[in-house]
Design a protein around this motif. Structure first.
Motif, PDB file in Angstrom:
ATOM      1  N   ARG A  13       0.829  -1.203   0.000  1.00  0.00           N
ATOM      2  CA  ARG A  13       0.000   0.000   0.000  1.00  0.00           C
ATOM      3  C   ARG A  13       0.868   1.261   0.000  1.00  0.00           C
ATOM      4  NH1 ARG A  13      -4.464  -0.338   4.166  1.00  0.00           N
ATOM      5  NH2 ARG A  13      -5.266  -1.757   2.601  1.00  0.00           N
ATOM      6  N   LYS A  15       3.700   1.545  -1.382  1.00  0.00           N
ATOM      7  CA  LYS A  15       4.350   1.641  -2.685  1.00  0.00           C
ATOM      8  C   LYS A  15       3.342   1.733  -3.828  1.00  0.00           C
ATOM      9  CE  LYS A  15       8.227  -1.111  -1.085  1.00  0.00           C
ATOM     10  NZ  LYS A  15       8.968  -2.342  -1.229  1.00  0.00           N
ATOM     11  N   SER A  16       2.100   2.076  -3.544  1.00  0.00           N
ATOM     12  CA  SER A  16       1.074   2.077  -4.590  1.00  0.00           C
ATOM     13  C   SER A  16       1.380   3.096  -5.685  1.00  0.00           C
ATOM     14  CB  SER A  16      -0.301   2.329  -3.991  1.00  0.00           C
ATOM     15  OG  SER A  16      -0.364   3.640  -3.446  1.00  0.00           O
ATOM     16  N   GLY A  17       1.975   4.217  -5.338  1.00  0.00           N
ATOM     17  CA  GLY A  17       2.342   5.203  -6.351  1.00  0.00           C
ATOM     18  C   GLY A  17       3.363   4.651  -7.324  1.00  0.00           C
ATOM     19  N   PHE A  19       3.771   1.437  -8.069  1.00  0.00           N
ATOM     20  CA  PHE A  19       3.116   0.432  -8.902  1.00  0.00           C
ATOM     21  C   PHE A  19       2.271   1.085  -9.997  1.00  0.00           C
ATOM     22  CE2 PHE A  19       3.489  -2.435  -5.082  1.00  0.00           C
ATOM     23  CZ  PHE A  19       4.501  -3.182  -5.632  1.00  0.00           C
ATOM     24  N   LYS A  20       1.587   2.181  -9.649  1.00  0.00           N
ATOM     25  CA  LYS A  20       0.787   2.887 -10.641  1.00  0.00           C
ATOM     26  C   LYS A  20       1.684   3.449 -11.743  1.00  0.00           C
ATOM     27  CE  LYS A  20      -2.156   5.725  -8.914  1.00  0.00           C
ATOM     28  NZ  LYS A  20      -2.845   6.919  -8.410  1.00  0.00           N
ATOM     29  N   TRP A  21       2.817   4.029 -11.343  1.00  0.00           N
ATOM     30  CA  TRP A  21       3.764   4.579 -12.312  1.00  0.00           C
ATOM     31  C   TRP A  21       4.297   3.482 -13.226  1.00  0.00           C
ATOM     32  CZ3 TRP A  21       9.059   4.070 -13.219  1.00  0.00           C
ATOM     33  CH2 TRP A  21       9.607   5.052 -14.044  1.00  0.00           C
ATOM     34  N   PHE A  23       2.889   0.644 -13.958  1.00  0.00           N
ATOM     35  CA  PHE A  23       1.786   0.179 -14.788  1.00  0.00           C
ATOM     36  C   PHE A  23       1.607   1.072 -16.010  1.00  0.00           C
ATOM     37  CE2 PHE A  23      -2.823   0.332 -15.691  1.00  0.00           C
ATOM     38  CZ  PHE A  23      -2.981  -0.970 -16.125  1.00  0.00           C
ATOM     39  N   PHE A  24       1.583   2.390 -15.799  1.00  0.00           N
ATOM     40  CA  PHE A  24       1.395   3.312 -16.919  1.00  0.00           C
ATOM     41  C   PHE A  24       2.594   3.320 -17.859  1.00  0.00           C
ATOM     42  CE2 PHE A  24      -1.807   5.385 -14.083  1.00  0.00           C
ATOM     43  CZ  PHE A  24      -2.889   5.079 -14.881  1.00  0.00           C
ATOM     44  N   THR A  26       4.504   0.736 -18.454  1.00  0.00           N
ATOM     45  CA  THR A  26       4.379  -0.509 -19.213  1.00  0.00           C
ATOM     46  C   THR A  26       3.336  -0.372 -20.315  1.00  0.00           C
ATOM     47  OG1 THR A  26       4.990  -1.764 -17.241  1.00  0.00           O
ATOM     48  CG2 THR A  26       3.921  -2.981 -19.021  1.00  0.00           C
TER      49      THR A  26
END
Length: 87
Positions: A13, A15-17, A19-21, A23-24, A26
């Protein structure tokens, strides 16, 4: 076991930022690769456009979310005391 799992989930939780970064980045990389790597035999003409499947997936995901909200919201929109009205 429970403390370890809780610490793991809390770490994710925090590190969610990140993971979002990732994801985008990728997704952007895949769309960029679609410009270079073209389909050999597209089934429809639109499939030959770069990023077609990304846009197609986004449009369908939003449409399904809106449709499901319209279907499910009335079903779960009951008042909280629906089972306690007799008492």
């Amino acid at each position: 076991m429970r403390d370890t799992l809780g610490a793991f989930v809390s770490g994710l939780r925090r590190k969610s930022g990140l993971f979002k970064w990732l994801f985008f980045v990728t997704l952007a990389l895949l769309v960029a690769l679609n410009i270079i790597l073209r389909p050999h035999h597209p089934h429809v003409d639109a499939e030959a456009l770069p990023g077609f499947w990304a846009v197609f997936g986004l449009v369908l995901a939003v449409a399904m979310a809106v449709l499901m909200k319209g279907i499910v919201a009335p079903l779960i929109g009951f008042s909280e005391d629906i089972y306690d009205r007799d008492q």
